[in-house]
Design an enzyme around this catalytic site. Structure first.
Site, mmCIF file in Angstrom:
data_model
loop_
_atom_site.group_PDB
_atom_site.id
_atom_site.type_symbol
_atom_site.label_atom_id
_atom_site.label_comp_id
_atom_site.label_asym_id
_atom_site.label_seq_id
_atom_site.Cartn_x
_atom_site.Cartn_y
_atom_site.Cartn_z
ATOM 1 N NE ARG A 72 -3.919 -1.630 0.423
ATOM 2 C CZ ARG A 72 -5.332 -1.913 1.300
ATOM 3 N NH1 ARG A 72 -5.229 -0.689 2.449
ATOM 4 N NH2 ARG A 72 -6.099 -3.072 1.202
ATOM 5 N NE ARG A 126 -6.918 5.422 2.883
ATOM 6 C CZ ARG A 126 -7.836 4.557 3.892
ATOM 7 N NH1 ARG A 126 -9.252 5.016 3.333
ATOM 8 N NH2 ARG A 126 -7.518 2.956 4.286
ATOM 9 N NE ARG A 142 -9.650 7.671 -2.320
ATOM 10 C CZ ARG A 142 -11.277 8.317 -1.093
ATOM 11 N NH1 ARG A 142 -10.542 8.829 -0.550
ATOM 12 N NH2 ARG A 142 -12.120 7.106 -0.532
ATOM 13 C CG ASP A 146 -8.902 -3.105 -4.121
ATOM 14 O OD1 ASP A 146 -8.249 -2.691 -3.210
ATOM 15 O OD2 ASP A 146 -9.850 -3.948 -3.300
ATOM 16 C CE1 TYR A 202 -13.059 -7.859 2.428
ATOM 17 C CE2 TYR A 202 -11.211 -9.212 1.587
ATOM 18 C CZ TYR A 202 -11.421 -7.949 1.836
ATOM 19 O OH TYR A 202 -10.470 -6.956 3.211
HETATM 20 O O1 CP3 Z 1 0.394 -1.507 -2.068
HETATM 21 C C1 CP3 Z 1 -0.317 -0.876 -3.140
HETATM 22 O O2 CP3 Z 1 0.116 0.322 -2.752
HETATM 23 C C2 CP3 Z 1 -1.222 -1.107 -4.459
HETATM 24 C C3 CP3 Z 1 -2.470 -0.767 -4.854
HETATM 25 C C4 CP3 Z 1 -3.012 -1.566 -3.493
HETATM 26 C C5 CP3 Z 1 -4.761 -1.379 -2.843
HETATM 27 N N1 CP3 Z 1 -5.403 -2.336 -2.438
HETATM 28 C C6 CP3 Z 1 -5.343 0.509 -2.853
HETATM 29 C C7 CP3 Z 1 -5.941 0.043 -1.820
HETATM 30 C C8 CP3 Z 1 -3.491 -3.232 -3.108
HETATM 31 C C9 CP3 Z 1 -1.785 -4.309 -3.415
HETATM 32 C C10 CP3 Z 1 -4.142 -3.469 -2.324
HETATM 33 C C11 CP3 Z 1 -5.053 -4.901 -1.969
HETATM 34 C C12 CP3 Z 1 -6.202 -5.319 -1.356
HETATM 35 N N2 CP3 Z 1 -7.561 -4.864 -1.089
HETATM 36 C C13 CP3 Z 1 -6.142 -6.061 0.114
HETATM 37 C C14 CP3 Z 1 -5.101 -7.551 0.238
HETATM 38 C C15 CP3 Z 1 -3.789 -6.636 1.131
HETATM 39 C C16 CP3 Z 1 -4.338 -5.955 2.367
HETATM 40 O O3 CP3 Z 1 -4.656 -5.463 3.023
HETATM 41 O O4 CP3 Z 1 -4.536 -7.077 3.095
HETATM 42 C C17 CP3 Z 1 -7.598 -6.353 0.527
HETATM 43 C C18 CP3 Z 1 -7.243 -7.119 1.568
HETATM 44 C C19 CP3 Z 1 -8.381 -4.998 -0.415
HETATM 45 C C20 CP3 Z 1 -9.776 -5.180 -0.130
HETATM 46 C C21 CP3 Z 1 -9.840 -2.916 0.483
HETATM 47 N N3 CP3 Z 1 -9.402 -1.966 -0.584
HETATM 48 C C22 CP3 Z 1 -10.098 -2.938 1.689
HETATM 49 C C23 CP3 Z 1 -10.034 -4.110 2.832
HETATM 50 C C24 CP3 Z 1 -9.953 -1.852 1.057
HETATM 51 C C25 CP3 Z 1 -9.804 -0.459 2.397
HETATM 52 C C26 CP3 Z 1 -8.947 0.170 3.086
HETATM 53 C C27 CP3 Z 1 -9.512 0.587 4.167
HETATM 54 O O5 CP3 Z 1 -7.796 0.803 4.537
HETATM 55 O O6 CP3 Z 1 -10.774 1.655 4.195
HETATM 56 C C28 CP3 Z 1 -9.416 -0.450 0.276
HETATM 57 C C29 CP3 Z 1 -9.568 0.383 -0.252
HETATM 58 C C30 CP3 Z 1 -7.912 0.193 -1.136
HETATM 59 N N4 CP3 Z 1 -7.657 -0.234 -1.915
HETATM 60 C C31 CP3 Z 1 -7.236 1.801 -0.521
HETATM 61 C C32 CP3 Z 1 -6.232 1.482 -1.631
HETATM 62 C C33 CP3 Z 1 -5.032 2.673 -1.245
HETATM 63 C C34 CP3 Z 1 -7.906 2.692 0.121
HETATM 64 C C35 CP3 Z 1 -8.609 3.407 -0.639
HETATM 65 C C36 CP3 Z 1 -8.992 5.137 -0.374
HETATM 66 O O7 CP3 Z 1 -8.214 5.882 -0.842
HETATM 67 O O8 CP3 Z 1 -10.098 5.482 0.092
#
Ligand code: CP3
Length: 355
Positions: free
Chosen positions: A27, A31, A40, A77, A154
């Site tokens: 990640r 944010r 964003r 994602d 999910y």
């Molecule tokens: O690593 C990176 O920079 C690449 C981008 C990436 C994102 N999500 C961006 C993201 C990657 C590799 C993921 C993987 C992902 N997404 C996983 C597996 C890894 C982990 O974290 O366990 C999972 C379970 C998800 C599903 C997901 N997407 C969740 C649970 C959330 C909410 C997280 C939160 O903190 O609110 C997301 C959204 C998400 N994916 C964000 C980002 C940068 C935040 C979204 C935003 O800008 O509001």
């Protein structure tokens, strides 16, 4: 064959000698970076950002402009795959990801089909190609997907869950139905990762965020077996270069030997594992990626450096380690603290090589 200015990350994954230990952060575009929040806002929403290859490329590059990182990761994602299967992904403010049509009914499960990545996930492949052009050979680009089981969590729960009650009920009462979902997800993920490789991803990572909530037996049958099938189905080489594959099961530290045996090149570790002990268990077989507790980034820079040194020392001399966090970086991380971490890892690991 594409020559890279910095191939340290790829070399470490293949356990070839390196001048220092490479680092990237799960990640890393997110944010905690004000410039990410700005892009964003311009995009409108997180999914609009993912669906716009130009903006996805822009945020992928943001952490690389700030920090001396050794790899870029595609901005997207894991849930784009079930979205492409028609489940209707949306993000409710402050609640994380949700699906409009969770997969519960037997008829819906029987109708589930793997999407054609060249059609329904075209926007991801376009982002991969655009990012590769923009990186211009500076560092390698990582592609990724969720594991079949983590995606199923999910899809079936309809969003995040504390107890995974719906999917675990299905696992024990109707294993045939869950196996069907996992089989479709496996076909979808294999095709999706191969399409990312063809579009330019130079390494791939499978995120199995929820495999660790299973019993050892259920993990083998419902998560690991499907990741083994994916790894076996991935293109080994592209453009004359090997494509290393990283498998990360959060909470999988107890099952390292089994994970290391599925044919992957590297295993991701969360922060609960001792990386030195992990290396003794599997270091002859795979590289390791990890495993700083993301919360350490809230502490002062001196403490961050100390903890990074401890992980590098525990891994010990020689190649086969990619430094990372044990899970995604928190949105509350002070951005300057990441500079301290990257410096500590590069400086200390260079010294280790000279000792
Ligand atoms: O690593 C990176 O920079 C690449 C981008 C990436 C994102 N999500 C961006 C993201 C990657 C590799 C993921 C993987 C992902 N997404 C996983 C597996 C890894 C982990 O974290 O366990 C999972 C379970 C998800 C599903 C997901 N997407 C969740 C649970 C959330 C909410 C997280 C939160 O903190 O609110 C997301 C959204 C998400 N994916 C964000 C980002 C940068 C935040 C979204 C935003 O800008 O509001």
């Amino acid at each position: 064959m594409n020559t890279l200015k910095n191939d340290t990350f790829l070399r470490a994954l293949l356990r070839q000698p390196t001048d220092y230990t490479p680092i990237w952060l799960m990640r890393q575009a997110g944010r905690y970076l004000p410039e990410y929040c700005q892009t964003r806002r311009r995009a409108g929403s997180f999914m609009d950002l993912c669906r716009n290859p130009h903006l996805a490329c822009e945020v992928t590059l943001q952490p690389l402009a700030r920090y001396d990182l050794d790899a870029a990761i595609l901005f997207s994602d894991i849930l784009t795959v079930p979205d492409a299967m028609g489940l209707g992904l949306y993000f409710a403010e402050g609640e994380g990801p949700k699906f409009e049509r969770p997969l519960r009914e037997e008829w819906a499960i029987r109708n589930l089909a793997a999407p054609d990545p060249g059609v329904e996930l075209r926007y991801v492949l376009d982002a991969v190609a655009e990012i590769r052009r923009a990186l211009n050979g500076s560092v390698p680009l990582i592609g990724f997907s969720g594991s079949p089981f983590t995606l199923a969590c999910y899809m079936i729960e309809g969003g995040a869950s504390d107890d995974f009650r719906t999917i675990k009920t299905m696992l024990y009462d109707r294993p045939d139905l869950l196996h069907h979902v996992l089989d479709v997800n496996t076909k979808a993920v294999t095709a999706y990762l191969n399409a990312q490789i063809e579009a330019g991803a130079q390494a791939v990572m499978i995120f199995d965020t929820w495999g660790g909530v299973l019993s050892r037996r259920a993990y083998g049958e419902f998560s690991l077996a499907y990741m083994r099938r994916i790894v076996a189905g991935l293109k080994r080489e592209h453009d004359g270069a090997r494509i290393p594959r990283i498998v990360f099961t959060k909470g999988g530290g107890q099952w390292l030997e089994e994970i290391a045996a599925i044919g992957c090149d590297a295993v991701g570790l969360d922060w609960t594992a001792d990386i030195g002990a992990a290396r003794e268990r599997v270091g002859g077989k795979v590289a390791l990626q990890g495993n700083l507790d993301p919360s350490i980034l809230f502490a002062q820079p001196e403490k961050i450096a100390q903890e990074a040194h401890a992980i590098l020392d525990a891994f010990g001399p020689g190649s086969g380690h990619v430094f990372n966090l044990g899970h995604g970086i928190s949105q509350f991380t002070p951005p300057e603290h990441v500079t301290a971490l990257v410096d500590a890892v590069h400086t200390h690991s260079r010294k280790q090589r000279q000792a």
